[in-house]
Design an enzyme around this catalytic site. Structure first.
Site, short mmCIF file in Angstrom:
data_model
loop_
_atom_site.label_atom_id
_atom_site.label_comp_id
_atom_site.label_asym_id
_atom_site.label_seq_id
_atom_site.Cartn_x
_atom_site.Cartn_y
_atom_site.Cartn_z
N LYS A 35 0.84 -1.20 0.00
CA LYS A 35 0.00 0.00 0.00
C LYS A 35 0.87 1.26 0.00
O LYS A 35 0.63 2.21 -0.74
CB LYS A 35 -0.90 -0.03 1.25
CG LYS A 35 -2.06 0.91 1.16
CD LYS A 35 -2.88 0.89 2.42
CE LYS A 35 -3.83 -0.29 2.49
NZ LYS A 35 -4.54 -0.36 3.77
N THR A 85 -10.81 -0.32 12.96
CA THR A 85 -11.35 -0.93 14.18
C THR A 85 -12.43 -1.91 13.74
O THR A 85 -13.62 -1.66 13.92
CB THR A 85 -11.94 0.12 15.14
OG1 THR A 85 -12.85 0.96 14.40
CG2 THR A 85 -10.87 0.99 15.76
N PHE A 147 -16.06 11.97 9.81
CA PHE A 147 -17.43 11.67 9.38
C PHE A 147 -17.51 11.46 7.87
O PHE A 147 -18.57 11.58 7.28
CB PHE A 147 -18.38 12.79 9.80
CG PHE A 147 -18.33 13.07 11.27
CD1 PHE A 147 -18.98 12.23 12.16
CD2 PHE A 147 -17.61 14.15 11.77
CE1 PHE A 147 -18.92 12.46 13.53
CE2 PHE A 147 -17.55 14.39 13.14
CZ PHE A 147 -18.21 13.55 14.02
N GLU A 150 -17.62 7.46 2.09
CA GLU A 150 -16.87 6.97 0.94
C GLU A 150 -17.57 7.46 -0.32
O GLU A 150 -18.79 7.60 -0.37
CB GLU A 150 -16.79 5.45 0.97
CG GLU A 150 -15.80 4.99 2.03
CD GLU A 150 -15.71 3.49 2.16
OE1 GLU A 150 -15.90 2.78 1.16
OE2 GLU A 150 -15.46 3.03 3.29
N CYS A 262 -18.49 0.69 7.78
CA CYS A 262 -18.79 1.49 8.97
C CYS A 262 -20.12 1.15 9.62
O CYS A 262 -20.14 0.62 10.74
CB CYS A 262 -18.76 2.97 8.63
SG CYS A 262 -17.10 3.52 8.19
C1 UDX Z 1 -21.03 6.20 6.73
C2 UDX Z 1 -21.47 7.57 7.27
O1 UDX Z 1 -22.39 8.17 6.36
C3 UDX Z 1 -20.25 8.46 7.46
O2 UDX Z 1 -20.63 9.70 8.02
C4 UDX Z 1 -19.27 7.75 8.39
O3 UDX Z 1 -18.12 8.51 8.56
C5 UDX Z 1 -18.92 6.39 7.83
O4 UDX Z 1 -20.09 5.62 7.60
P1 UDX Z 1 -20.32 5.31 4.33
O5 UDX Z 1 -20.12 3.98 4.97
O6 UDX Z 1 -19.30 5.82 3.38
O7 UDX Z 1 -20.47 6.43 5.45
O8 UDX Z 1 -21.69 5.22 3.52
P2 UDX Z 1 -23.14 5.88 3.57
O9 UDX Z 1 -23.28 6.86 2.50
O10 UDX Z 1 -23.52 6.29 4.93
O11 UDX Z 1 -24.01 4.60 3.13
C6 UDX Z 1 -24.00 3.42 3.95
C7 UDX Z 1 -24.90 2.37 3.37
O12 UDX Z 1 -26.26 2.74 3.50
C8 UDX Z 1 -24.68 2.05 1.89
O13 UDX Z 1 -24.70 0.65 1.71
C9 UDX Z 1 -25.88 2.71 1.23
O14 UDX Z 1 -26.23 2.07 0.02
C10 UDX Z 1 -26.95 2.55 2.29
N1 UDX Z 1 -28.04 3.52 2.20
C11 UDX Z 1 -27.78 4.86 2.33
C12 UDX Z 1 -29.34 3.09 2.04
O15 UDX Z 1 -29.62 1.88 1.94
N2 UDX Z 1 -30.35 4.01 1.98
C13 UDX Z 1 -30.12 5.34 2.08
O16 UDX Z 1 -31.08 6.11 2.02
C14 UDX Z 1 -28.79 5.78 2.27
#
Ligand code: UDX
Length: 436
Positions: A35, A85, A147, A150, A262
């Protein structure tokens, strides 16, 4: 300022490059030689929009470098810890091995007055445990949760909607907060809320935010389950309740639910920590949130079986999407791949396509067939299931064109992201999640 970032995964690599992009001199440190080599040669080791550009820019400007040598952290004013984590094997709690190892490896290279800024998502109480080890070197520990989403990680790091700093009490904490303000000067300068608080609150802000977001998604998915037995349409329901400013439409996307590195593990770790604290009942609802979420994957599989007349055995099923969400190649706990693997287990010939995540998916699930080209992947399908709402499927896939490629005309919209009317008008049998 001189900064070090320990851990160069989805969080750390973006943080290091983003900090260099706002003018800091940054060294990124990771134990993974491959990496580090990729990053040092200016190659982003994963897909994240905007990362490649700021990586190249930081390296060529001489402000950004990467190494496996922890001794190179020496001389930095702030050391960010952004290691993983993950969920513990065989349990729900967070595995703090990497956080502890990173801090222990860093200790000999700290100088009095340095700041160690924890960014990893940790169980509440972790910072208080780590603080004495850091203080013994004359450095100060702060907790500065991240926060970032991705797919928008660069934007979220450079221009976050809020900054949180958990600091020790008294003048040491005030000085630490001042240093962090300096680190994030462009955001702070333009008025981004900067919340200075204690360790426990800072740690909890992160897990509470993720628990809330997961709950919001599972709430609407629970409504989808009710819609399914009443003939209601959950997308219209979400639009209607979303107009209430107190509720809001975002994160009310019903479908196959949340995944990723997450939300799933963070709500489980929160439950486990609450149990340890004797307050398991306070977040008992998170178990329900988790269960609703996992049921939606089952539902997508059942829907596919029903749509194909009771069995998927030897049927060609094309799965559009592998990443846990669009704009990412991350497949950790991806609902999309989970559905694909289950259909394969039931005897379907599963073909998976994704604009970015095929390499990662193939490493973990080599039993599935992967095809890069979307149209080629669609060719001969008896049923098509959309499980990651990439624009390539949501906006750019014309149902009339798709029908010329497939054998059957069954479309399952696992993300409620397609125009149902357009697909029906083109002759498809459309099945949404929680939609009639
Ligand atoms: C999340 C938090 O949003 C972020 O603030 C934190 O720092 C890390 O965890 P992330 O894991 O990148 O971020 O994705 P996110 O956009 O939150 O989506 C998480 C999951 O929820 C995805 O699988 C997405 O498809 C799903 N999702 C999201 C839904 O099923 N419905 C929605 O309305 C929104």
């Amino acid at each position: 300022m001189r900064l070090s970032v320990i851990g160069c995964g989805y969080l750390g690599a973006v943080h290091a490059a983003a900090m260099a992009s706002i003018g800091h001199e940054v060294v990124g440190i990771d134990v993974d030689q491959a990496k580090v080599e990729a990053l040092a040669s200016g190659r982003a080791p994963f897909f994240e929009p905007g990362l490649q550009e700021i990586l190249t820019e930081g390296i060529s400007a001489g402000r950004l470098r990467f190494t496996t040598d922890m001794a190179d952290a020496k001389g930095a004013a702030v050391h960010f810890v952004g290691v993983g984590t993950p969920q513990q094997k065989g349990g729900y709690a967070a595995d703090l091995t990497y956080v502890n190892a990173a801090v222990d490896a860093l200790l000999p290279h700290l100088s009095p007055g340095d700041l160690v800024a924890g960014k990893s998502t940790v169980p509440v109480g972790t910072a208080a445990d780590l603080a004495p080890r850091v203080s013994a070197t004359g450095a100060t520990l702060v907790w500065n949760p991240e926060f970032l989403r991705e797919g928008f990680a660069v934007q979220d790091t450079v221009d976050p909607d809020r900054l949180v700093a958990g600091v020790p009490h008294g003048p040491e904490g005030e000085r630490a907060a001042e240093i962090l303000r300096e680190v994030y000067h462009p955001s702070v300068g333009k008025g981004t809320p900067f919340i200075v608080t204690d360790y426990a609150t800072a740690e909890l802000v992160k897990v509470a935010a993720n628990a809330f977001l997961a709950t919001k998604i599972s709430f609407i998915n629970a409504m989808a389950e009710i819609a399914e037995v009443t003939g209601a349409d959950v997308t219209q329901l979400a639009d209607a309740i979303g107009h209430d400013a107190r509720i809001g439409r975002r994160f009310l996307g019903a479908g196959i639910g949340f995944g990723g590195g997450c939300l799933p593990k963070d709500i489980r770790a929160f439950s486990a920590r609450a149990e340890e604290l004797g307050r398991g009942e306070s977040v008992a609802f998170l178990r329900e949130v988790d269960e609703i979420n996992l049921r939606r994957r089952d539902h997508a599989v059942t829907l596919t079986i029903q749509a194909l007349g009771g069995s998927v055995f030897e049927k060609n099923v094309t799965v559009l999407g592998a990443a846990f969400k669009p704009h990412s190649d991350d497949i950790r706990d991806s609902p999309a791949l989970d559905v694909a693997v289950r259909l394969h287990g039931l005897g379907a010939h599963v073909t998976v396509t994704d604009p970015e995540a095929i390499t990662n998916a193939k490493n973990i699930h080599p039993q599935l067939t992967y095809i890069h080209d979307r149209d080629e992947a669609l060719t001969g399908a008896d049923a098509v299931i959309v499980v990651t709402e990439w624009d390539q499927y949501r906006r750019e896939l014309d149902p009339t064109h798709a029908k010329t490629l497939t054998r059957g005309t069954i479309i399952i919209d696992g993300r409620n992201c397609l125009d149902a009317t357009a697909w029906r008008n083109a002759g498809w049998t459309y099945h949404g999640m929680g939609r009639p």
